[in-house]
Design a protein around this motif. Structure first.
Motif, PDB file in Angstrom:
ATOM      1  N   ALA A  33       0.838  -1.196   0.000  1.00 37.08           N
ATOM      2  CA  ALA A  33       0.000   0.000   0.000  1.00 37.08           C
ATOM      3  C   ALA A  33       0.871   1.245   0.000  1.00 37.08           C
ATOM      4  N   GLY A  34       0.589   2.144  -0.892  1.00 38.16           N
ATOM      5  CA  GLY A  34       1.343   3.393  -0.979  1.00 38.16           C
ATOM      6  C   GLY A  34       2.555   3.328  -1.880  1.00 38.16           C
ATOM      7  N   VAL A  35       2.939   2.140  -2.352  1.00 40.88           N
ATOM      8  CA  VAL A  35       4.115   1.996  -3.219  1.00 40.88           C
ATOM      9  C   VAL A  35       3.649   1.861  -4.661  1.00 40.88           C
ATOM     10  N   ARG A  36       4.311   2.580  -5.555  1.00 43.56           N
ATOM     11  CA  ARG A  36       4.020   2.482  -6.981  1.00 43.56           C
ATOM     12  C   ARG A  36       5.310   2.697  -7.762  1.00 43.56           C
ATOM     13  N   LEU A  37       5.405   2.041  -8.883  1.00 46.03           N
ATOM     14  CA  LEU A  37       6.553   2.298  -9.746  1.00 46.03           C
ATOM     15  C   LEU A  37       6.467   3.752 -10.191  1.00 46.03           C
ATOM     16  N   GLY A  38       7.612   4.414 -10.249  1.00 43.56           N
ATOM     17  CA  GLY A  38       7.656   5.818 -10.639  1.00 43.56           C
ATOM     18  C   GLY A  38       7.842   6.776  -9.467  1.00 43.56           C
ATOM     19  N   MET A  39       7.731   6.279  -8.230  1.00 44.72           N
ATOM     20  CA  MET A  39       7.897   7.163  -7.081  1.00 44.72           C
ATOM     21  C   MET A  39       9.382   7.441  -6.829  1.00 44.72           C
ATOM     22  N   THR A  40       9.672   8.472  -6.063  1.00 45.94           N
ATOM     23  CA  THR A  40      11.053   8.824  -5.734  1.00 45.94           C
ATOM     24  C   THR A  40      11.528   8.013  -4.531  1.00 45.94           C
ATOM     25  N   ALA A  41      12.830   8.031  -4.285  1.00 44.05           N
ATOM     26  CA  ALA A  41      13.389   7.325  -3.128  1.00 44.05           C
ATOM     27  C   ALA A  41      12.836   7.899  -1.830  1.00 44.05           C
ATOM     28  N   ALA A  42      12.673   9.206  -1.749  1.00 40.96           N
ATOM     29  CA  ALA A  42      12.127   9.837  -0.537  1.00 40.96           C
ATOM     30  C   ALA A  42      10.685   9.379  -0.303  1.00 40.96           C
ATOM     31  N   GLU A  43       9.902   9.285  -1.361  1.00 37.02           N
ATOM     32  CA  GLU A  43       8.525   8.814  -1.228  1.00 37.02           C
ATOM     33  C   GLU A  43       8.494   7.355  -0.771  1.00 37.02           C
ATOM     34  N   LEU A  44       9.389   6.530  -1.328  1.00 32.49           N
ATOM     35  CA  LEU A  44       9.451   5.123  -0.937  1.00 32.49           C
ATOM     36  C   LEU A  44       9.845   4.997   0.529  1.00 32.49           C
ATOM     37  N   GLN A  45      10.830   5.769   0.969  1.00 28.43           N
ATOM     38  CA  GLN A  45      11.254   5.732   2.369  1.00 28.43           C
ATOM     39  C   GLN A  45      10.151   6.179   3.311  1.00 28.43           C
ATOM     40  N   ALA A  46       9.323   7.103   2.880  1.00 29.46           N
ATOM     41  CA  ALA A  46       8.213   7.551   3.714  1.00 29.46           C
ATOM     42  C   ALA A  46       7.196   6.430   3.922  1.00 29.46           C
ATOM     43  N   VAL A  47       7.010   5.600   2.892  1.00 32.02           N
ATOM     44  CA  VAL A  47       6.070   4.484   2.975  1.00 32.02           C
ATOM     45  C   VAL A  47       6.696   3.292   3.700  1.00 32.02           C
ATOM     46  N   LEU A  48       7.977   3.026   3.438  1.00 32.34           N
ATOM     47  CA  LEU A  48       8.694   1.880   4.018  1.00 32.34           C
ATOM     48  C   LEU A  48       9.939   2.376   4.752  1.00 32.34           C
ATOM     49  N   PRO A  49       9.782   2.896   5.963  1.00 32.62           N
ATOM     50  CA  PRO A  49      10.914   3.508   6.673  1.00 32.62           C
ATOM     51  C   PRO A  49      12.012   2.538   7.086  1.00 32.62           C
ATOM     52  N   THR A  50      11.795   1.220   6.993  1.00 32.86           N
ATOM     53  CA  THR A  50      12.829   0.256   7.390  1.00 32.86           C
ATOM     54  C   THR A  50      13.817  -0.045   6.271  1.00 32.86           C
ATOM     55  N   LEU A  51      13.643   0.545   5.103  1.00 35.62           N
ATOM     56  CA  LEU A  51      14.575   0.296   4.003  1.00 35.62           C
ATOM     57  C   LEU A  51      15.970   0.767   4.368  1.00 35.62           C
ATOM     58  N   GLU A  52      16.968   0.069   3.806  1.00 35.98           N
ATOM     59  CA  GLU A  52      18.363   0.446   4.037  1.00 35.98           C
ATOM     60  C   GLU A  52      19.041   0.697   2.701  1.00 35.98           C
ATOM     61  N   ARG A  53      19.903   1.675   2.683  1.00 34.24           N
ATOM     62  CA  ARG A  53      20.664   1.997   1.474  1.00 34.24           C
ATOM     63  C   ARG A  53      21.701   0.904   1.240  1.00 34.24           C
ATOM     64  N   VAL A  54      21.889   0.527  -0.013  1.00 39.15           N
ATOM     65  CA  VAL A  54      22.879  -0.483  -0.387  1.00 39.15           C
ATOM     66  C   VAL A  54      24.229   0.210  -0.551  1.00 39.15           C
ATOM     67  N   PRO A  55      25.293  -0.290   0.109  1.00 40.75           N
ATOM     68  CA  PRO A  55      26.600   0.373   0.013  1.00 40.75           C
ATOM     69  C   PRO A  55      27.161   0.389  -1.408  1.00 40.75           C
ATOM     70  N   ARG A  56      27.004  -0.696  -2.134  1.00 45.16           N
ATOM     71  CA  ARG A  56      27.475  -0.784  -3.521  1.00 45.16           C
ATOM     72  C   ARG A  56      26.306  -1.243  -4.386  1.00 45.16           C
ATOM     73  N   PRO A  57      25.536  -0.294  -4.911  1.00 40.97           N
ATOM     74  CA  PRO A  57      24.344  -0.660  -5.681  1.00 40.97           C
ATOM     75  C   PRO A  57      24.671  -1.504  -6.909  1.00 40.97           C
ATOM     76  N   GLN A  58      23.829  -2.496  -7.132  1.00 41.09           N
ATOM     77  CA  GLN A  58      23.954  -3.314  -8.343  1.00 41.09           C
ATOM     78  C   GLN A  58      23.453  -2.491  -9.516  1.00 41.09           C
ATOM     79  N   ARG A  59      24.202  -2.474 -10.589  1.00 42.43           N
ATOM     80  CA  ARG A  59      23.847  -1.695 -11.782  1.00 42.43           C
ATOM     81  C   ARG A  59      23.271  -2.615 -12.844  1.00 42.43           C
TER      82      ARG A  59
END
Length: 173
Positions: A33-59
């Motif tokens: 609920a509240g998550v949709r493709l196209g949202m920003t990282a800040a919007e995603l974090q607001a919906v799912l505050p337990t997310l963690e940043r990946v130190p070395r993002p997979q490209r």
């Protein structure tokens, strides 16, 4: 064995929504609920505050970067990692992955259960299979959904992917 996702902690609401979406009536994206493709990282974090940043993002191709991940959980005995991919500052892909070394048989039951769920949520799948992998895919509005199982002598994986549909003009090909 029925498909029973289990996720401890605050992420408990995340995966069950994806895997237990109602049949045909659930045409909307089967994301939390509240998550949709196209949202920003800040919007995603607001919906799912337990997310963690990946130190070395997979490209990935197309400039996508797996910059965030969620807590792991279990589906049919498989530990799944969640990775959230962004491109152009927007959420473009969500991937749930189980990996194992030296287990080429990993996830046949989980794969089949996720495919059955997909049929109920999205209708008949487009399927493909070769000697080392099998894929079932669906299109839902502006989103592609697929489940893939790969098994070889050195590693195996099952993953469920939601990604923004990219349509190209024939002139671009």
């Amino acid at each position: 064995m029925p498909f029973r996702p289990f996720f401890p902690g605050p992420v408990a609401c995340l995966i069950p929504v994806i895997f237990l979406a109602a049949t045909g009536a659930a045409h909307a994206q089967a994301l939390p609920a509240g998550v949709r493709l196209g949202m920003t990282a800040a919007e995603l974090q607001a919906v799912l505050p337990t997310l963690e940043r990946v130190p070395r993002p997979q490209r990935l191709a197309g400039g996508l970067a797996g910059a965030w991940h969620g807590a792991p959980g279990l589906v049919s005995g498989l530990p799944l990692e969640t990775t959230w991919y962004f491109g152009g500052a927007q959420l473009k892909r969500v991937e749930f992955t189980a990996n194992a070394q030296d287990r080429a048989d990993l996830g046949a039951d989980a794969f089949n259960e996720i495919v059955a769920w997909g049929r109920g949520a999205f209708g008949p799948e487009l399927a493909s299979r070769d000697s080392g992998s099998e894929i079932a895919s669906w299109v839902d509005g502006g989103m592609d959904v697929y489940v893939q199982r790969v098994g070889d002598a050195h590693r195996a994986s099952v993953r469920l992917v939601y990604k923004a549909r990219v349509l190209k003009d024939g002139a671009e090909l």
